[in-house]
Design a protein around this motif. Structure first.
Motif, PDB file in Angstrom:
ATOM      1  N   PRO A 430       0.689  -1.329   0.030  1.00 25.89           N
ATOM      2  CA  PRO A 430      -0.059  -0.023  -0.085  1.00 25.89           C
ATOM      3  C   PRO A 430       0.662   1.233   0.009  1.00 25.89           C
ATOM      4  O   PRO A 430       1.833   1.471   0.743  1.00 25.89           O
ATOM      5  CB  PRO A 430      -0.629  -0.054   1.204  1.00 25.89           C
ATOM      6  N   MET A 431       0.359   2.359  -0.638  1.00 31.38           N
ATOM      7  CA  MET A 431       0.851   3.654  -0.637  1.00 31.38           C
ATOM      8  C   MET A 431       0.922   4.114   0.744  1.00 31.38           C
ATOM      9  O   MET A 431      -0.016   4.211   1.323  1.00 31.38           O
ATOM     10  CB  MET A 431       0.123   4.339  -1.783  1.00 31.38           C
ATOM     11  N   GLN A 432       2.181   4.720   0.916  1.00 28.94           N
ATOM     12  CA  GLN A 432       2.089   5.357   2.658  1.00 28.94           C
ATOM     13  C   GLN A 432       1.907   6.908   2.748  1.00 28.94           C
ATOM     14  O   GLN A 432       2.771   7.524   2.423  1.00 28.94           O
ATOM     15  CB  GLN A 432       3.538   4.804   2.976  1.00 28.94           C
ATOM     16  N   TRP A 433       0.831   7.025   2.777  1.00 30.46           N
ATOM     17  CA  TRP A 433       0.175   8.568   3.006  1.00 30.46           C
ATOM     18  C   TRP A 433       0.294   8.927   4.125  1.00 30.46           C
ATOM     19  O   TRP A 433       0.854  10.379   4.498  1.00 30.46           O
ATOM     20  CB  TRP A 433      -1.416   8.424   2.756  1.00 30.46           C
ATOM     21  N   ASN A 434       0.507   8.195   5.356  1.00 24.03           N
ATOM     22  CA  ASN A 434       0.793   8.615   6.701  1.00 24.03           C
ATOM     23  C   ASN A 434       1.640   7.512   7.433  1.00 24.03           C
ATOM     24  O   ASN A 434       1.802   6.274   6.879  1.00 24.03           O
ATOM     25  CB  ASN A 434      -0.310   9.110   7.278  1.00 24.03           C
ATOM     26  N   ALA A 435       1.892   7.806   8.756  1.00 26.71           N
ATOM     27  CA  ALA A 435       2.824   6.655   9.550  1.00 26.71           C
ATOM     28  C   ALA A 435       1.895   5.574  10.232  1.00 26.71           C
ATOM     29  O   ALA A 435       2.493   4.755  10.873  1.00 26.71           O
ATOM     30  CB  ALA A 435       3.794   7.457  10.525  1.00 26.71           C
ATOM     31  N   SER A 436       0.561   5.631  10.100  1.00 26.42           N
ATOM     32  CA  SER A 436      -0.338   4.804  10.791  1.00 26.42           C
ATOM     33  C   SER A 436      -0.140   3.267  10.159  1.00 26.42           C
ATOM     34  O   SER A 436       0.606   3.024   9.045  1.00 26.42           O
ATOM     35  CB  SER A 436      -1.887   5.089  10.612  1.00 26.42           C
ATOM     36  N   PRO A 437      -0.567   2.402  11.060  1.00 28.15           N
ATOM     37  CA  PRO A 437      -0.573   1.003  10.611  1.00 28.15           C
ATOM     38  C   PRO A 437      -1.135   0.746   9.280  1.00 28.15           C
ATOM     39  O   PRO A 437      -0.704  -0.080   8.326  1.00 28.15           O
ATOM     40  CB  PRO A 437      -1.270   0.268  11.813  1.00 28.15           C
ATOM     41  N   GLN A 438      -2.204   1.172   8.772  1.00 26.29           N
ATOM     42  CA  GLN A 438      -2.815   1.166   7.580  1.00 26.29           C
ATOM     43  C   GLN A 438      -2.471   2.273   6.590  1.00 26.29           C
ATOM     44  O   GLN A 438      -2.732   2.356   5.394  1.00 26.29           O
ATOM     45  CB  GLN A 438      -4.352   1.229   7.685  1.00 26.29           C
ATOM     46  N   CYS A 439      -1.253   3.031   7.099  1.00 26.11           N
ATOM     47  CA  CYS A 439      -0.642   4.049   6.204  1.00 26.11           C
ATOM     48  C   CYS A 439      -1.604   5.149   5.390  1.00 26.11           C
ATOM     49  O   CYS A 439      -1.206   5.806   4.519  1.00 26.11           O
ATOM     50  CB  CYS A 439      -0.046   2.972   4.869  1.00 26.11           C
ATOM     51  N   GLY A 440      -2.498   5.232   6.180  1.00 29.04           N
ATOM     52  CA  GLY A 440      -3.662   6.149   5.492  1.00 29.04           C
ATOM     53  C   GLY A 440      -4.228   5.818   4.079  1.00 29.04           C
ATOM     54  O   GLY A 440      -5.055   6.382   3.381  1.00 29.04           O
ATOM     55  N   PHE A 441      -3.944   4.462   3.971  1.00 31.48           N
ATOM     56  CA  PHE A 441      -4.307   3.904   2.390  1.00 31.48           C
ATOM     57  C   PHE A 441      -6.043   3.639   2.905  1.00 31.48           C
ATOM     58  O   PHE A 441      -6.623   3.296   1.682  1.00 31.48           O
ATOM     59  CB  PHE A 441      -3.363   2.721   2.128  1.00 31.48           C
ATOM     60  N   THR A 442      -6.243   2.827   3.887  1.00 35.29           N
ATOM     61  CA  THR A 442      -7.389   2.195   4.038  1.00 35.29           C
ATOM     62  C   THR A 442      -7.892   2.413   5.463  1.00 35.29           C
ATOM     63  O   THR A 442      -7.114   2.306   6.346  1.00 35.29           O
ATOM     64  CB  THR A 442      -7.546   0.761   3.381  1.00 35.29           C
ATOM     65  N   THR A 443      -9.243   2.455   5.886  1.00 32.99           N
ATOM     66  CA  THR A 443      -9.671   2.075   7.243  1.00 32.99           C
ATOM     67  C   THR A 443      -9.852   0.648   7.401  1.00 32.99           C
ATOM     68  O   THR A 443     -10.194   0.259   8.684  1.00 32.99           O
ATOM     69  CB  THR A 443     -11.108   2.976   7.487  1.00 32.99           C
ATOM     70  N   GLY A 444      -9.773  -0.140   6.490  1.00 30.07           N
ATOM     71  CA  GLY A 444      -9.882  -1.739   6.691  1.00 30.07           C
ATOM     72  C   GLY A 444      -8.517  -2.418   6.841  1.00 30.07           C
ATOM     73  O   GLY A 444      -7.545  -1.988   7.326  1.00 30.07           O
ATOM     74  N   ILE A 445      -8.635  -3.487   6.528  1.00 31.69           N
ATOM     75  CA  ILE A 445      -7.527  -4.440   6.359  1.00 31.69           C
ATOM     76  C   ILE A 445      -6.966  -4.263   5.155  1.00 31.69           C
ATOM     77  O   ILE A 445      -7.298  -4.830   4.105  1.00 31.69           O
ATOM     78  CB  ILE A 445      -7.696  -5.913   6.909  1.00 31.69           C
ATOM     79  N   PRO A 446      -5.648  -3.890   4.807  1.00 30.37           N
ATOM     80  CA  PRO A 446      -5.124  -3.818   3.786  1.00 30.37           C
ATOM     81  C   PRO A 446      -4.996  -5.150   2.865  1.00 30.37           C
ATOM     82  O   PRO A 446      -4.737  -6.275   3.341  1.00 30.37           O
ATOM     83  CB  PRO A 446      -3.679  -3.220   3.780  1.00 30.37           C
ATOM     84  N   TRP A 447      -5.214  -5.586   1.706  1.00 33.95           N
ATOM     85  CA  TRP A 447      -5.185  -6.579   0.770  1.00 33.95           C
ATOM     86  C   TRP A 447      -3.748  -7.284   0.920  1.00 33.95           C
ATOM     87  O   TRP A 447      -3.867  -8.461   0.787  1.00 33.95           O
ATOM     88  CB  TRP A 447      -5.658  -6.246  -0.582  1.00 33.95           C
ATOM     89  N   LEU A 448      -2.760  -6.318   0.899  1.00 39.34           N
ATOM     90  CA  LEU A 448      -1.474  -6.814   1.059  1.00 39.34           C
ATOM     91  C   LEU A 448      -1.008  -6.160   2.209  1.00 39.34           C
ATOM     92  O   LEU A 448      -0.896  -4.843   2.336  1.00 39.34           O
ATOM     93  CB  LEU A 448      -0.764  -6.629  -0.262  1.00 39.34           C
ATOM     94  N   ALA A 449      -0.051  -6.879   3.109  1.00 42.57           N
ATOM     95  CA  ALA A 449       0.426  -6.285   4.177  1.00 42.57           C
ATOM     96  C   ALA A 449       1.325  -4.926   3.929  1.00 42.57           C
ATOM     97  O   ALA A 449       2.225  -5.208   2.800  1.00 42.57           O
ATOM     98  CB  ALA A 449       0.998  -6.983   5.060  1.00 42.57           C
ATOM     99  N   PRO A 450       1.174  -3.779   4.577  1.00 47.09           N
ATOM    100  CA  PRO A 450       2.403  -2.940   4.194  1.00 47.09           C
ATOM    101  C   PRO A 450       3.685  -3.291   4.350  1.00 47.09           C
ATOM    102  O   PRO A 450       4.134  -4.233   5.035  1.00 47.09           O
ATOM    103  CB  PRO A 450       2.010  -1.640   5.368  1.00 47.09           C
ATOM    104  N   ALA A 451       4.631  -2.452   3.644  1.00 43.86           N
ATOM    105  CA  ALA A 451       6.091  -2.928   3.794  1.00 43.86           C
ATOM    106  C   ALA A 451       6.533  -2.751   5.041  1.00 43.86           C
ATOM    107  O   ALA A 451       7.585  -3.160   5.481  1.00 43.86           O
ATOM    108  CB  ALA A 451       6.819  -1.929   2.791  1.00 43.86           C
ATOM    109  N   GLY A 452       6.031  -1.670   5.864  1.00 44.94           N
ATOM    110  CA  GLY A 452       6.465  -1.675   7.356  1.00 44.94           C
ATOM    111  C   GLY A 452       7.330  -0.426   7.529  1.00 44.94           C
ATOM    112  O   GLY A 452       7.858  -0.362   8.589  1.00 44.94           O
TER     113      GLY A 452
END
Length: 564
Positions: A430-452
């Motif tokens: 997921p594109m990293q829009w902010n530093a949150s666990p979901q990266c600001g990409f979604t309010t749900g569970i990302p289809w692919l885990a963020p890079a971290g």
């Protein structure tokens, strides 16, 4: 002698590739979508982007993440509707941003109505839309030949149930190849392309196009692995006769609409580039993988990685630029949806990847002659993920390459380490829009885990940090397209600078008005350079630390030389 190049409109574009599943989710289902893209158009406009290349949003079972299309004229419901896509085109136009779609016409999904009809009735017209051959041996239980799929694991043939017939697929079994030898199939493709152009898109990135012509003898080849198979590309990539198909494709569809086209033209030697991007070429520009894939022996076997040096990479870049400059126009890139993150791949010292490594790579490719492509997240310096097991990977090619490495005798740890470096999932987190666990990409569970690595690389923080990769990319766009050096940096000639240390890549952009020098130190050591000083137009280091004749670690600079 200076080559005269017509000033085509697409030479002045900054193109940003969006991978829709991973860019922005608008509805909380964990999957990026078209309304999400619309919500981020202002971000792209502010950066200076003038065209979006949208990876496939067509209807698809998503076996290969959208590159297996089941309906060319419908949008996958996970991304939205056709009306959403038409709204994206309109909203982008308001912001002076054009839209380029992906064109996938080497194959369809096995769920496409054409293929379903071909399987249902061998006598239907759709049967000849694909490539079917009888099997060998008793009852046809053996594949027609020993070609290996380009995804690296198993035959490029799959048997049709209940009859002596096999269908061909350069890629996965769920991606049956279209039969370009059939004029009716070609016309159906041309009608579809024209339908999209009438909707106001600017053109296409043309996927895997050098595979549309297969050697019609369908003969066995010498095996190149212990599975007894040989790479299919030896009989199905850039083969004699492909010119007829590509000329017809361009003349029937792209040329009448003045469309921009970017060929994913793997396997094309430099001696043939004139046919592809010359004055009467098939495409506007071309992606050159000779330098992008320096870390692997073959794109279909990304688990087999090779050692390389900055000097070798420099030589490949120079060779590419000079070859393309002779005949036409290039599409310059370091990342895309199939490539690992460039900082993880090209910056060998991890300590220097954040900002300095990312910006040095940016300068290196952004001022080459050609149109620059930015892949989502590249502008904030996103890095590869590190997965602990194969269950964490989504990409079909990654799994196939892992299985192939294991079959070749690699240990589980060796195979995992190899695919971690090169997996296509690295670009698809997921594109990293902010530093949150979901990266600001979604309010749900990302289809692919963020890079971290979103705490180190995210849009929100980088927008307010004046010494960030994001703001440096904005400065590069400003210099390239909105400064008094813009013409030189666009159509000026490329001239390599050879008298540099092995870890330094330097070149000039020259025309009648200006002589600009671009220099990049791709090492963690200070490098002495023998170069005349001049006004510095851009550097990623604090200007007070810049010294004549010295390049700091991972320093990049653009400077003006005295003309003549």
């Amino acid at each position: 002698m200076e080559m005269q190049v017509a000033n085509e409109w697409w030479q002045n574009e900054v193109i940003y590739q969006i991978y829709p599943m991973s860019f922005q989710d608008s509805n909380g289902d964990g999957i990026g979508d078209i309304p999400g893209i619309i919500s981020r158009l202002d971000y792209l406009a502010e950066m200076g982007i003038t065209m979006i290349w949208l990876s496939p949003v067509y209807q698809s079972p998503m076996v290969d993440n959208g590159y297996d299309i089941s309906n060319y004229q419908a949008v996958n419901p996970i991304f939205g509707t056709l009306e959403d896509l038409e709204e994206l085109i309109r909203q982008a136009q308001v912001r002076h941003i054009k839209i380029m779609l992906d064109l996938v016409v080497n194959h369809t999904s096995d769920q496409h109505p054409w293929f379903k009809a071909a399987l249902a009735d061998p006598k239907s017209k759709y049967h000849d839309y694909y490539i079917f051959k009888p099997g060998q041996g008793v009852g046809g239980e053996k594949a027609p030949n020993n070609w290996r799929s380009n995804f690296g694991n198993g035959s490029s043939w799959t048997k049709v149930s209940d009859r002596n017939e096999w269908y061909h697929h350069v890629f996965s079994p769920q991606q049956p190849d279209l039969n370009w030898e059939n004029p009716a199939l070609r016309q159906a493709i041309y009608d579809m392309i024209t339908w999209w152009l009438k909707k106001g898109i600017a053109g296409f990135r043309v996927d895997a196009i050098t595979f549309i012509k297969k050697d019609q003898d369908f003969a066995d080849i010498t095996p190149d692995g212990n599975d007894g198979l040989g790479k299919v590309k030896r009989k199905a990539e850039n083969r004699p006769g492909i010119a007829d198909f590509l000329q017809e494709l361009n003349a029937t569809t792209f040329a009448p609409y003045g469309a921009v086209t970017v060929g994913e033209a793997s396997g094309v030697p430099y001696e043939e580039y004139d046919e592809f991007i010359g004055a009467n070429g098939y495409f506007s520009m071309i992606f050159d993988f000779h330098y992008a894939d320096i870390d692997i022996y073959s794109g279909s076997e990304m688990y087999k990685q090779r050692p390389w040096s900055i000097k070798e990479w420099r030589d490949r870049i120079f060779k590419s630029q000079l070859a393309i400059q002779k005949v036409g126009w290039g599409a310059n890139f370091l990342e895309n949806h199939d490539q690992p993150r460039s900082v993880s791949k090209f910056i060998k010292d991890p300590v220097w990847r954040n900002y300095y490594g990312a910006t040095s790579l940016g300068v290196l490719y952004f001022f080459l002659r050609g149109t620059p492509f930015i892949y989502q997240g590249e502008e904030i310096g996103m890095e590869n993920a590190s997965r602990q097991g194969m269950n964490e990977f989504n990409d079909i090619s990654t799994h196939n390459n892992y299985d192939r490495a294991r079959a070749e005798g690699w240990s589980a740890d060796e195979a995992l380490a190899a695919v971690n470096k090169r997996s296509r999932d690295n670009a698809r987190t997921p594109m990293q829009w902010n530093a949150s666990p979901q990266c600001g990409f979604t309010t749900g569970i990302p289809w692919l885990a963020p890079a971290g690595n979103q705490p180190e690389h995210n849009v929100l923080d980088e927008q307010v940090d004046q010494r960030s990769t994001l703001n440096f990319y904005k400065a590069m766009i400003q210099l390239h397209y909105h400064s008094r050096w813009a013409t030189t940096l666009t159509t000026g000639m490329f001239e390599p600078v050879l008298d540099t240390p092995d870890s330094v890549i330097a070149y000039r952009r020259v025309d009648r008005e200006h002589d600009l020098l671009i220099m990049v130190n791709l090492s963690s050591q200070v490098q002495a350079i023998n170069v005349e000083g001049g006004p510095i137009l851009l550097t990623n280091w604090d200007p007070t630390l810049v010294k004549p004749g010295i390049l700091q670690p991972y320093q990049a600079l653009v400077m003006e030389r005295k003309h003549g």
